[in-house]
Design a protein around this motif. Structure first.
Motif, PDB file in Angstrom:
ATOM      1  N   ALA A   1       0.884  -1.354   0.029  1.00 32.23           N
ATOM      2  CA  ALA A   1      -0.141  -0.040  -0.029  1.00 32.23           C
ATOM      3  C   ALA A   1       0.844   1.206  -0.061  1.00 32.23           C
ATOM      4  CB  ALA A   1      -0.876   0.127   1.171  1.00 32.23           C
ATOM      5  N   TYR A   2       1.834   1.263   0.744  1.00 34.36           N
ATOM      6  CA  TYR A   2       2.606   2.290   0.837  1.00 34.36           C
ATOM      7  C   TYR A   2       3.531   2.498  -0.551  1.00 34.36           C
ATOM      8  CZ  TYR A   2       6.951   5.064   2.014  1.00 34.36           C
ATOM      9  OH  TYR A   2       7.985   6.042   1.918  1.00 34.36           O
ATOM     10  N   VAL A   3       4.054   1.462  -1.208  1.00 37.44           N
ATOM     11  CA  VAL A   3       4.680   1.565  -2.242  1.00 37.44           C
ATOM     12  C   VAL A   3       3.955   2.182  -3.321  1.00 37.44           C
ATOM     13  CG1 VAL A   3       5.761   0.277  -3.898  1.00 37.44           C
ATOM     14  CG2 VAL A   3       6.647  -0.002  -1.656  1.00 37.44           C
ATOM     15  N   ILE A   4       2.609   1.788  -3.634  1.00 37.02           N
ATOM     16  CA  ILE A   4       1.795   2.159  -4.623  1.00 37.02           C
ATOM     17  C   ILE A   4       1.181   3.706  -4.180  1.00 37.02           C
ATOM     18  CG2 ILE A   4       1.563  -0.216  -5.495  1.00 37.02           C
ATOM     19  CD1 ILE A   4      -1.412   0.102  -3.935  1.00 37.02           C
TER      20      ILE A   4
ATOM     21  N   ILE B   1      16.787  -4.082  -1.289  1.00 36.79           N
ATOM     22  CA  ILE B   1      15.553  -3.686  -1.996  1.00 36.79           C
ATOM     23  C   ILE B   1      14.489  -3.172  -1.287  1.00 36.79           C
ATOM     24  CG2 ILE B   1      13.462  -5.126  -2.403  1.00 36.79           C
ATOM     25  CD1 ILE B   1      15.083  -6.982  -3.868  1.00 36.79           C
ATOM     26  N   LYS B   2      14.521  -3.238   0.225  1.00 41.26           N
ATOM     27  CA  LYS B   2      13.688  -2.167   0.859  1.00 41.26           C
ATOM     28  C   LYS B   2      14.100  -1.103   0.820  1.00 41.26           C
ATOM     29  CE  LYS B   2      12.027  -5.990   4.048  1.00 41.26           C
ATOM     30  NZ  LYS B   2      12.290  -6.763   5.367  1.00 41.26           N
ATOM     31  N   SER B   3      15.472  -0.585   0.776  1.00 41.65           N
ATOM     32  CA  SER B   3      15.986   0.632   0.851  1.00 41.65           C
ATOM     33  C   SER B   3      15.634   1.386  -0.505  1.00 41.65           C
ATOM     34  CB  SER B   3      17.204   0.959   0.825  1.00 41.65           C
ATOM     35  OG  SER B   3      17.983   0.031   1.658  1.00 41.65           O
ATOM     36  N   ILE B   4      15.697   0.444  -1.614  1.00 35.24           N
ATOM     37  CA  ILE B   4      15.155   0.994  -2.967  1.00 35.24           C
ATOM     38  C   ILE B   4      13.591   1.351  -2.961  1.00 35.24           C
ATOM     39  CG2 ILE B   4      14.833   0.356  -5.425  1.00 35.24           C
ATOM     40  CD1 ILE B   4      17.392  -1.250  -5.167  1.00 35.24           C
ATOM     41  N   MET B   5      12.852   0.480  -2.009  1.00 30.79           N
ATOM     42  CA  MET B   5      11.430   0.800  -2.270  1.00 30.79           C
ATOM     43  C   MET B   5      11.189   1.939  -1.160  1.00 30.79           C
ATOM     44  SD  MET B   5      10.795  -1.215  -4.831  1.00 30.79           S
ATOM     45  CE  MET B   5       9.052  -0.600  -4.398  1.00 30.79           C
ATOM     46  N   GLN B   6      12.054   2.461  -0.666  1.00 35.61           N
ATOM     47  CA  GLN B   6      11.884   3.586   0.582  1.00 35.61           C
ATOM     48  C   GLN B   6      10.992   3.081   1.745  1.00 35.61           C
ATOM     49  OE1 GLN B   6      10.403   7.218  -1.174  1.00 35.61           O
ATOM     50  NE2 GLN B   6      12.040   6.902  -3.055  1.00 35.61           N
ATOM     51  N   LEU B   7      11.167   1.598   2.141  1.00 41.80           N
ATOM     52  CA  LEU B   7      10.520   0.868   3.120  1.00 41.80           C
ATOM     53  C   LEU B   7      11.559   1.179   4.276  1.00 41.80           C
ATOM     54  CD1 LEU B   7       8.875  -2.058   1.524  1.00 41.80           C
ATOM     55  CD2 LEU B   7       7.801  -0.222   2.390  1.00 41.80           C
TER      56      LEU B   7
ATOM     57  N   SER C   1      22.808   6.791   5.095  1.00 43.81           N
ATOM     58  CA  SER C   1      23.359   8.010   4.051  1.00 43.81           C
ATOM     59  C   SER C   1      23.446   7.348   2.559  1.00 43.81           C
ATOM     60  CB  SER C   1      24.711   8.212   4.341  1.00 43.81           C
ATOM     61  OG  SER C   1      25.619   7.306   4.317  1.00 43.81           O
ATOM     62  N   GLY C   2      23.547   7.975   1.574  1.00 42.56           N
ATOM     63  CA  GLY C   2      23.648   7.619   0.310  1.00 42.56           C
ATOM     64  C   GLY C   2      22.192   7.845  -0.696  1.00 42.56           C
ATOM     65  N   GLU C   3      22.133   7.567  -1.579  1.00 39.58           N
ATOM     66  CA  GLU C   3      20.986   7.947  -2.506  1.00 39.58           C
ATOM     67  C   GLU C   3      20.613   6.837  -3.378  1.00 39.58           C
ATOM     68  OE1 GLU C   3      22.943  10.756  -4.812  1.00 39.58           O
ATOM     69  OE2 GLU C   3      22.171  12.419  -3.656  1.00 39.58           O
ATOM     70  N   VAL C   4      19.071   6.847  -3.469  1.00 46.11           N
ATOM     71  CA  VAL C   4      18.462   5.908  -4.600  1.00 46.11           C
ATOM     72  C   VAL C   4      17.814   6.647  -5.862  1.00 46.11           C
ATOM     73  CG1 VAL C   4      17.038   4.068  -4.875  1.00 46.11           C
ATOM     74  CG2 VAL C   4      18.428   4.103  -3.104  1.00 46.11           C
ATOM     75  N   TRP C   5      18.354   6.380  -6.893  1.00 44.16           N
ATOM     76  CA  TRP C   5      17.711   7.259  -8.111  1.00 44.16           C
ATOM     77  C   TRP C   5      16.842   6.410  -8.958  1.00 44.16           C
ATOM     78  CZ3 TRP C   5      18.088  12.470  -8.625  1.00 44.16           C
ATOM     79  CH2 TRP C   5      19.047  13.266  -7.735  1.00 44.16           C
TER      80      TRP C   5
ATOM     81  N   GLY D   1       7.114  -0.417 -15.149  1.00 44.51           N
ATOM     82  CA  GLY D   1       8.206  -0.851 -16.041  1.00 44.51           C
ATOM     83  C   GLY D   1       9.155  -1.718 -15.464  1.00 44.51           C
ATOM     84  N   ILE D   2       9.393  -1.641 -14.230  1.00 40.80           N
ATOM     85  CA  ILE D   2      10.426  -2.329 -13.355  1.00 40.80           C
ATOM     86  C   ILE D   2       9.889  -3.329 -12.266  1.00 40.80           C
ATOM     87  CG2 ILE D   2      12.434  -2.128 -11.848  1.00 40.80           C
ATOM     88  CD1 ILE D   2      12.226   0.872 -12.596  1.00 40.80           C
ATOM     89  N   TYR D   3      10.362  -4.407 -12.123  1.00 34.30           N
ATOM     90  CA  TYR D   3       9.721  -5.530 -11.251  1.00 34.30           C
ATOM     91  C   TYR D   3      10.790  -5.650 -10.292  1.00 34.30           C
ATOM     92  CZ  TYR D   3       5.889  -6.952 -14.377  1.00 34.30           C
ATOM     93  OH  TYR D   3       4.821  -6.614 -15.089  1.00 34.30           O
ATOM     94  N   ILE D   4      10.572  -5.762  -9.064  1.00 33.19           N
ATOM     95  CA  ILE D   4      11.738  -5.993  -8.152  1.00 33.19           C
ATOM     96  C   ILE D   4      11.067  -6.903  -7.119  1.00 33.19           C
ATOM     97  CG2 ILE D   4      12.940  -4.863  -6.069  1.00 33.19           C
ATOM     98  CD1 ILE D   4      13.202  -2.475  -7.457  1.00 33.19           C
TER      99      ILE D   4
END
Ligand SMILES: Nc1ncnc2c1ncn2[C@@H]1O[C@H](COP(=O)(O)OP(=O)(O)O)[C@@H](O)[C@H]1O
Ligand SMILES: [Mg+2]
Lengths: 364, 240
Positions: A171-174, B48-54, B59-63, B158-161
């Motif tokens: 839910a958060y991700v979408i 993966i959770k960092s990429i998904m902002q969970l 520090s550091g960045e994900v674009w 477009g992207i599947y993780i």
């Protein structure tokens, strides 16, 4: 008296519709905490207004309710103690504070701890207000509005409530704010709990929130069905609770809570895949299997005709049991009897053929 | 295949005082099928959770597609590691798959008939249409994974993780998932997949990121999939 029943039903519906999502999110204990700690909000608001009827009391309660949720989450985030322990800490701290404040400073007013904690729906019709020229119980007016608000909330945010209860990360991700949804839900829970206080009291409010849901949850497998069935059990519980409370002169909310427990137990035992039905099914399966075994034995050449005695020795059944089995088979036309010897009919032979397939046994 | 669709720059992630990811740099090539490989506790799920902002990094960045905003996440279909949802939830297979459409609806709007058709065709791809009215608790592990992939397809991202989508499922489902992934690649999709079985990496993937807290080797599968790199990742456990 009919007004009492209506108040009870509306209270039941307004609480349990939110209860659906409390149960699905494992928030029953948090709700129990809220339904007690909001007393602190009522007390504090009362100190400011000095008016037990002020709407500010509801706002105070809602604020403390949200504060309760926030504090529980804050303590949880420290990872120092488990979730139920942090609920316990916040619950007791805020509730104790409220009780101390009442007994120390508000003893003289009508903030009767007994009534707040135990509730008494019988008093509801005594406290009335005028709405569009009609005199109705204040509790009915408040709970009626809340039923509409809660119903609208669930209808409007159905999809958000569903996805954030089932899979909060997704839910958060979408793009949905699960925090916002959670706090909206808990704010409504707080307000509804205050309004339900008069009718059902702090201790039993939790039962009204979750009992109908837990019963419905035993049966259904879809969220929309869960909501409808919850409403049905809410009405059933409170109606039966009212009738029992009225006739036996018991507390109505207490009776409703007891009915809820009894109905839960009945559904638990008798639901389609419940305890009793499973037992009955097992027994029937065993009986059918025994029938098939007897018929298959009689399909073998050396057992073309058999006596009950032979069968009972072969399967180590008692004689009366064997007799009963054979009588059933005879009535159903699978075997015929000549004196005390039984033999297969054509129908019986066919049956053995299908039984072999059914139980995965190789053809004779 | 040359554009970097996701970029991770100098990422550090810690649980309390325990770093799980240490100065990690990586890039996901557009239209690739990229494996993330590394021993247990290497920080794959954390990455993966960092990429998904969970998870919030130290520090550091994900674009993502040149953006750091939360909106960019909507371009990603995320399939979490097993057991991260409430399996007793009263919901049917079709319901779950339909949730993939919610991303295009925003607040308050309900999915419509069109969304339902898209969900049904996603179910057909995963050969689960016959199960559409089943409650999810009645499914096997492999069937559950199919439902989650169908939900991802339904999202039309477009992207599947995906975090270990092939862990503990039957071989038929594994083959079906890989076949589906390859055909989605033909349609231009990109995949980043945590993979646990070293024997099938070369067969299933065209790129790999071998990691243990930081990246050991990354790039084209032919270049990075060497015994030396694998040993390095699996020997250095706990070395930081
Ligand atoms: N929620 C958490 N709290 C504390 N430590 C965690 C948490 N999640 C993971 N870790 C630790 O971080 C490290 C990396 O975990 P993870 O990313 O799950 O590894 P992988 O997915 O590669 O097996 C492990 O040492 C793990 O114990
Ligand atoms: Mg992992």
């Amino acid at each position: 008296m009919i007004e009492v029943l209506i108040v009870l039903i509306i209270a039941s519906l307004a609480t349990s519709i939110l209860g659906v999502f409390l149960v699905l999110r494992n928030q029953a204990m948090t709700t129990d905490a809220i339904s007690h700690t909001i007393l602190l909000g009522i007390v504090l608001a009362f100190f400011i207004t000095q008016d037990i009827r002020s709407p500010l009391l509801i706002i105070g309660a809602a604020l403390v309710g949200v504060l309760t949720v926030y504090l529980i989450q804050l303590i949880n985030q420290t990872d120092l103690i488990k979730n139920d322990a942090s609920i316990g800490i916040v619950f007791t701290a805020l509730f104790a504070l409220a009780v101390i404040l009442i007994s120390r400073y508000a003893d003289h007013v009508h903030l009767d701890i007994d009534v707040v904690i135990a509730g008494e729906v019988l008093f509801a019709p005594l406290n009335r207000i005028e709405v569009f020229g009609f005199s109705i119980p204040r509790a009915l007016w408040q709970l009626g509005i809340l039923l509409i608000v809660n119903g609208a909330f669930v209808a409007l945010f159905y999809k958000e409530l569903k996805v954030s209860s089932f899979d909060p990360k997704f839910a958060y991700v979408i793009g949905f704010s699960t925090t916002l949804i959670y706090y909206m839900l808990m704010t409504l829970v707080s307000i509804t709990a205050v309004a339900a206080f008069d009718a059902v009291g702090a201790i039993l409010v939790i039962n009204f929130f979750v009992a109908p849901v837990l019963t419905a949850y035993l049966i259904v497998k879809r969220l929309d069905h869960l909501i409808y069935l919850t409403a049905l059990f809410a009405v059933l519980n409170s109606t039966l609770g009212y009738l029992i409370g009225y006739n036996l002169d018991l507390s109505m909310s207490g009776a409703t809570a007891s009915v809820a427990f009894i109905i839960f137990t009945i559904v638990f035992l008798f639901k389609p895949d419940g305890y009793i039905v499973l037992k009955i099914k097992k027994r029937r399966q065993r009986k059918e299997f025994m029938h098939a075994m007897i018929l298959m034995l009689m399909n073998e050449d050396e057992h073309e005709t058999v006596t009950p005695g032979e069968i009972s020795r072969h399967f180590s059944l008692t004689e009366p049991e064997t007799k009963k089995q054979l009588e059933t088979l005879e009535v159903e036309g699978y075997v015929t009897r000549a004196e005390d010897r039984y033999r297969l009919t054509v129908r019986g032979e066919e049956f053995t053929h299908y039984s072999r397939i059914k139980y995965g046994l190789k053809a004779h | 295949m040359d554009k970097d669709i996701i970029k991770v720059n100098d990422l550090i992630v810690a649980y309390d005082d325990e770093p799980a990811i240490w100065h990690l740099n990586m890039a996901l090539k557009e239209n690739s099928i990229t494996a993330i490989v590394g021993p247990n506790g290497a920080g794959k799920s954390t990455l993966i959770k960092s990429i998904m902002q969970l998870i919030k990094p130290v520090s550091g960045e994900v674009w993502i597609n040149g953006s750091k905003s939360r909106k960019a996440l909507k371009e990603i279909a995320y399939v979490p590691q097993k057991g991260e949802v409430n399996w007793d939830f009263p919901t049917t297979v079709l319901d779950v798959v339909m949730m993939g459409r919610y991303v295009h609806k925003g607040w308050l709007k309900r999915p419509n008939k069109k969304d339902r058709e898209i969900a049904m065709s996603a179910l057909r791809v995963m050969k689960m249409e016959a199960f559409r009215n089943r409650q999810i608790s009645e499914l096997s592990g492999g069937q559950r994974q199919r439902v989650f992939l169908a939900r991802a397809i339904c999202q039309n991202a477009g992207i599947y993780i995906m975090d270990e989508p092939l862990q503990g499922i039957d071989i038929t489902t594994e083959k079906l998932i890989i076949k589906t992934i390859k055909s989605l690649q033909q349609e231009g999709k990109t995949f980043l997949i945590v993979h646990h079985n070293l024997d099938t990496v070369e067969e299933y993937f065209d790129h790999a990121v071998i990691m243990n807290k930081s990246v050991i080797a990354a790039g084209d599968i032919q270049d990075v999939w060497t015994k030396e790199n694998i040993d390095k990742a699996y020997m250095e456990m706990g070395a930081g």
